[in-house]
Design a protein around this motif. Structure first.
Motif, mmCIF file in Angstrom:
data_model
loop_
_atom_site.group_PDB
_atom_site.id
_atom_site.type_symbol
_atom_site.label_atom_id
_atom_site.label_comp_id
_atom_site.label_asym_id
_atom_site.label_seq_id
_atom_site.Cartn_x
_atom_site.Cartn_y
_atom_site.Cartn_z
ATOM 1 N N ARG A 1 0.845 -1.199 0.000
ATOM 2 C CA ARG A 1 0.000 0.000 0.000
ATOM 3 C C ARG A 1 0.885 1.256 0.000
ATOM 4 N NH1 ARG A 1 -2.462 2.555 4.327
ATOM 5 N NH2 ARG A 1 -4.099 3.960 3.651
ATOM 6 N N THR A 2 1.967 1.205 0.796
ATOM 7 C CA THR A 2 2.866 2.356 0.874
ATOM 8 C C THR A 2 3.531 2.607 -0.480
ATOM 9 O OG1 THR A 2 3.283 1.685 3.131
ATOM 10 C CG2 THR A 2 4.747 3.358 2.242
ATOM 11 N N TYR A 3 3.972 1.528 -1.124
ATOM 12 C CA TYR A 3 4.566 1.677 -2.455
ATOM 13 C C TYR A 3 3.570 2.332 -3.412
ATOM 14 C CZ TYR A 3 8.302 -1.550 -1.102
ATOM 15 O OH TYR A 3 9.359 -2.151 -0.487
ATOM 16 N N ILE B 1 0.995 4.214 -2.632
ATOM 17 C CA ILE B 1 0.767 5.623 -2.274
ATOM 18 C C ILE B 1 1.900 6.484 -2.833
ATOM 19 C CG2 ILE B 1 0.681 7.283 -0.348
ATOM 20 C CD1 ILE B 1 -0.675 5.057 1.301
ATOM 21 N N ILE B 2 3.146 6.027 -2.596
ATOM 22 C CA ILE B 2 4.297 6.794 -3.078
ATOM 23 C C ILE B 2 4.241 6.922 -4.600
ATOM 24 C CG2 ILE B 2 6.834 6.817 -3.293
ATOM 25 C CD1 ILE B 2 6.958 5.461 -0.541
ATOM 26 N N ARG C 1 1.313 9.271 -5.675
ATOM 27 C CA ARG C 1 1.583 10.677 -5.380
ATOM 28 C C ARG C 1 2.679 11.225 -6.291
ATOM 29 N NH1 ARG C 1 0.231 10.597 0.332
ATOM 30 N NH2 ARG C 1 -2.046 10.609 0.298
ATOM 31 N N ARG D 1 14.001 -3.320 -2.751
ATOM 32 C CA ARG D 1 12.775 -2.573 -2.458
ATOM 33 C C ARG D 1 12.763 -1.217 -3.175
ATOM 34 N NH1 ARG D 1 11.743 -4.131 3.868
ATOM 35 N NH2 ARG D 1 10.009 -5.537 3.444
ATOM 36 N N ILE E 1 9.638 11.877 3.431
ATOM 37 C CA ILE E 1 9.121 11.531 2.090
ATOM 38 C C ILE E 1 7.903 12.413 1.829
ATOM 39 C CG2 ILE E 1 8.209 9.687 0.634
ATOM 40 C CD1 ILE E 1 9.771 7.718 2.444
ATOM 41 N N ASP F 1 5.568 12.486 -0.226
ATOM 42 C CA ASP F 1 4.292 11.885 -0.657
ATOM 43 C C ASP F 1 3.498 11.277 0.492
ATOM 44 O OD1 ASP F 1 5.115 12.409 -3.270
ATOM 45 O OD2 ASP F 1 6.267 10.562 -3.309
ATOM 46 N N LEU F 2 4.162 11.071 1.625
ATOM 47 C CA LEU F 2 3.490 10.404 2.741
ATOM 48 C C LEU F 2 3.113 11.406 3.833
ATOM 49 C CD1 LEU F 2 5.834 7.286 3.096
ATOM 50 C CD2 LEU F 2 3.775 7.494 1.720
ATOM 51 N N GLN G 1 2.616 8.350 8.219
ATOM 52 C CA GLN G 1 3.137 7.336 7.282
ATOM 53 C C GLN G 1 4.656 7.390 7.206
ATOM 54 O OE1 GLN G 1 0.771 8.547 3.934
ATOM 55 N NE2 GLN G 1 -0.668 6.854 4.172
ATOM 56 N N PHE H 1 7.027 4.231 8.213
ATOM 57 C CA PHE H 1 7.765 3.639 7.098
ATOM 58 C C PHE H 1 8.856 2.635 7.526
ATOM 59 C CE2 PHE H 1 10.562 3.871 3.299
ATOM 60 C CZ PHE H 1 9.629 3.457 2.367
ATOM 61 N N LEU I 1 7.381 -0.590 8.500
ATOM 62 C CA LEU I 1 6.931 -1.372 7.343
ATOM 63 C C LEU I 1 8.104 -2.111 6.714
ATOM 64 C CD1 LEU I 1 4.498 1.174 5.667
ATOM 65 C CD2 LEU I 1 3.873 -1.055 6.566
ATOM 66 N N LEU I 2 9.252 -1.443 6.692
ATOM 67 C CA LEU I 2 10.445 -2.095 6.129
ATOM 68 C C LEU I 2 10.856 -3.279 7.010
ATOM 69 C CD1 LEU I 2 12.633 0.977 5.070
ATOM 70 C CD2 LEU I 2 11.204 -0.438 3.614
ATOM 71 N N ARG J 1 0.852 16.438 5.789
ATOM 72 C CA ARG J 1 1.994 16.090 4.948
ATOM 73 C C ARG J 1 3.159 17.006 5.282
ATOM 74 N NH1 ARG J 1 -0.008 15.444 -0.392
ATOM 75 N NH2 ARG J 1 -1.658 13.955 -0.208
#
Lengths: 447, 230
Positions: free
Chosen positions: A2-4, A6-7, A10, A351, B98, B100-101, B105, B109, B112-113, B142
């Motif tokens: 999901r994060t990928y 979103i990035i 965007r 990644r 980042i 965009d997040l 988020q 991040f 998540l990694l 943001r």
């Protein structure tokens, strides 16, 4: 993931103009491919429909009879027995008919031409009346009326002929006029029959040039054969895609039954006269073919359509792939510091690759979906509008007066995944380079 | 106390055209767990290069760098990446969030990694950190909607979210006004005391140095230990 996504989303939105341009270009190429594929599919559908109505079953059991070595007579004996074998041994059988076939010269008062007359029993024919559309007199006769003359049912009577507009124009005849048909018989003599034009049908492109229909009895009279002889048993299957498999199966069955078979040659029967006449045997040999063999000489049209489509799309795709690659390079350059940051906080090279690939694949997927939708709607719109093809040459090639453009779900899915894959592959190198950036240099990138 | 970072005779050289520039010369340094250490020095003295070595984003030309018992020059890229993810947190001068997040988020991040926590656990930890850096109302904003100080707080939260042993900060106050900068240092010191996280940060700001437990001076790539400025 999901994060990928979103990035990726965007980033695409951030570079709005670039993304929009690429999406539009990719969508247009996809739409064009869908349109070209639908023309090709329409041609193939028309081809199989016309072929199986006019001159072939899905599978055919035909053959040649030779009284002497130099003969090549397209007739087989004891058709009833052959039909019985077919009926008992054909998996997925829908129905069968048998027709007589000949190679003859048709002569009018003004002109003559070579044709391949088919002897039919109009009562047995189920497909032919469905596809045949009788032409108005004005379509083949200058100054003719808009009235449709003649009747297909007349073929139930002897000495009647169904011809096509192109033949009527060339021979200069109308419904009710006489034609003389002449052919070499099995005994080596030349025989003739006179027939009346019972009806004139609209053309089926090139196929109208050599097909002509007579009652079976007329062919028997022409070739001076008995009623138990015929030329071909035409087998119609519930699933035409099984034709090749069924042909293979029937070859085994007939061989077991003691019949001698010709080697399979993917060509219509009238292309085989010379070969058969040059072979050193007498008696009868069966020749099993499938529908595509009978029109193999026309496969160039389908191949040409595909070559044109794929060449055009190939060139456009190369241009778009370069555009996507370039766009990804810009994206990598703009986001070098971001790459450095995510690498520093623990993102692996793979990644990073995945992050950029997701962006390209997302762009490709959205664009191809839009293009597929656009192409499909356009194709279906044209198909529904029954758009008349203005060019006679194109009509002849496509064997139809209207542009038939079907689109299948499988075709749409294939186009979407192939184009998305190509988009992804275009981004692979920039994404790989991004993943190989050293975090220490990427973090301090000033761009 | 446990030695968490150990540098022995570290030399770092960069090629610059036909020349070779020596950024670090024969560095010997030991940092213990829970220290709040400043690496001070003028621009171009080698502060960032030294932090890069400790942060496993660069390797020495010679000598050895040991982080949490692992010799980084002997590790491959994947192992160094894993070490960074598990043991190190980074705070950058330019925040490096980042764009965009959202703030949340961004902080989530690294988790998540790592991929070890459930979504609920991740959300709980992120919320805790936002509370800790006093930024809960901005959690869904943001980066471009936040002030410099707020962005750096998000960066601190991101650095701490994996509960690393060491947090490295490269001039964390350089892009902030003096009051905000000192607030950030106070926050880092507070976290250092509460969590026993080792903080190593570079600066050339005298006021920031006052807050350090230990100041390591670096000039022209060579170290000299100094007492915190008073």
């Amino acid at each position: 993931m999901r994060t990928y996504l979103i990035i990726a989303l965007r980033n695409l939105l951030q570079a709005r103009r670039r993304s929009l341009l690429l999406t539009s270009a990719l969508a247009l190429v996809t739409a064009l491919l869908i349109l070209l594929l639908s023309v090709s599919a329409g041609f193939n559908q028309t081809l199989i429909r016309n072929t199986t109505a006019l001159m072939s079953g899905h599978v055919n059991v035909g053959g040649f009879f030779k009284n002497k070595v130099t003969d090549a007579w397209p007739m087989i004996n004891d058709v009833a027995k052959i039909r019985k074998i077919v009926e008992e041994n054909t998996p997925g059988l829908d129905f069968i008919i048998d027709r007589d076939r000949a190679w003859a010269k048709v002569i009018s008062e003004r002109q003559s031409m070579f044709v391949s007359p088919s002897g039919i029993d109009i009562q047995d024919e189920s497909q032919l009346p469905e596809v045949i559309r009788l032409a108005k007199q004005s379509e083949y006769l200058e100054g003719g009326s808009d009235q449709v003359l003649g009747n297909l049912a007349n073929l139930a009577k002897p000495r009647q002929a169904l011809i096509f507009v192109a033949q009527a124009k060339r021979l200069g005849v109308d419904v009710g006029d006489y034609l003389t048909i002449t052919a070499s018989t099995g005994a080596g003599r030349t025989n003739t029959v006179d027939v009346t034009v019972a009806a004139i049908a609209k053309d089926f492109g090139f196929m109208s040039n050599w097909n002509l229909f007579l009652p079976k009895a007329d062919i028997h009279d022409l070739y001076q054969t008995t009623d138990d002889a015929s030329s071909v048993v035409m087998i119609y299957l519930k699933d035409p895609d099984q034709a090749e498999k069924v042909m293979g199966h029937l070859r085994g069955v007939f061989e077991k039954e003691g019949y001698i078979l010709m080697d399979h040659q993917p060509a219509p029967f009238f292309f085989k006269f010379e070969t058969v006449a040059g072979e050193d045997w007498t008696g009868q040999k069966l020749d099993l073919t499938i529908w595509s063999d009978e029109i193999s000489f026309m496969s160039w049209i389908s191949q040409a359509l595909d070559v044109i489509s794929f060449s055009l799309i190939g060139i456009l795709m190369i241009i778009i792939a370069i555009g996507i690659m370039n766009s990804m390079w810009i994206s990598v350059r703009e986001r070098t510091r971001e790459i450095g940051t995510v690498r520093a906080i623990g993102m692996t090279r793979f990644r990073v690759l995945k992050m950029f690939m997701t962006e390209a694949l997302l762009l490709g997927f959205v664009a191809t979906c839009l293009g597929t939708l656009l192409g499909t709607l356009s194709a279906l719109g044209i198909d529904a509008a029954q758009w008349q093809i203005p060019s006679e040459a194109v009509r002849a090639i496509l064997m139809s007066d209207v542009l038939h453009m079907p689109v299948s779900a499988a075709q749409m899915i294939h186009v979407i995944w192939i184009f998305t894959l190509i988009t992804g592959l275009s981004a692979l190198w920039p994404a790989f380079r991004a993943s190989r950036l050293q975090p220490v240099t990427a973090i301090h990138h000033a761009g | 106390m446990e030695n968490i970072v150990e540098l022995k005779q570290v030399v770092k050289e960069y090629p610059l055209g036909k020349l070779t520039v020596r950024a670090l010369s024969d560095i010997n340094l030991t940092i213990e767990k829970g220290e709040f250490t400043v690496i001070a020095g003028p621009s171009g003295s080698g502060k960032t290069t030294l932090l890069n070595m400790v942060g496993c984003v660069d390797t020495p030309s010679s000598g050895s760098v040991t982080v949490r018992g692992q010799r980084i020059e002997q590790l491959g890229d994947r192992a160094r990446t894993q070490l960074r993810l598990a043991e190190l947190g980074f705070i950058f001068q330019t925040f490096n969030l980042i764009p965009d997040l959202t703030a949340a988020q961004n902080v989530e991040f690294p988790l998540l990694l790592q991929g070890t926590l459930t979504k609920k656990e991740r959300q709980r930890r992120v919320a805790e950190l936002f509370e800790l850096v006093d930024l809960t109302p901005q959690i869904k904003q943001r980066p471009n909607e936040l002030s410099g100080g707020q962005r750096q707080r998000v960066a601190i939260a991101r650095a701490l979210v994996t509960q690393p042993g060491i947090v490295l900060a490269d001039e964390p106050t350089a892009n902030l006004d003096s009051v905000t900068g000192l607030n950030i240092i106070d926050l880092m010191k507070d976290l250092n005391q509460k969590r026993q996280t080792t903080f190593i940060f570079s600066t050339h700001d005298q006021r920031v140095m006052q807050h350090a437990q230990r100041v390591i001076q670096i000039v022209d790539g060579c170290l000299s230990e100094g007492a915190p400025a008073s």
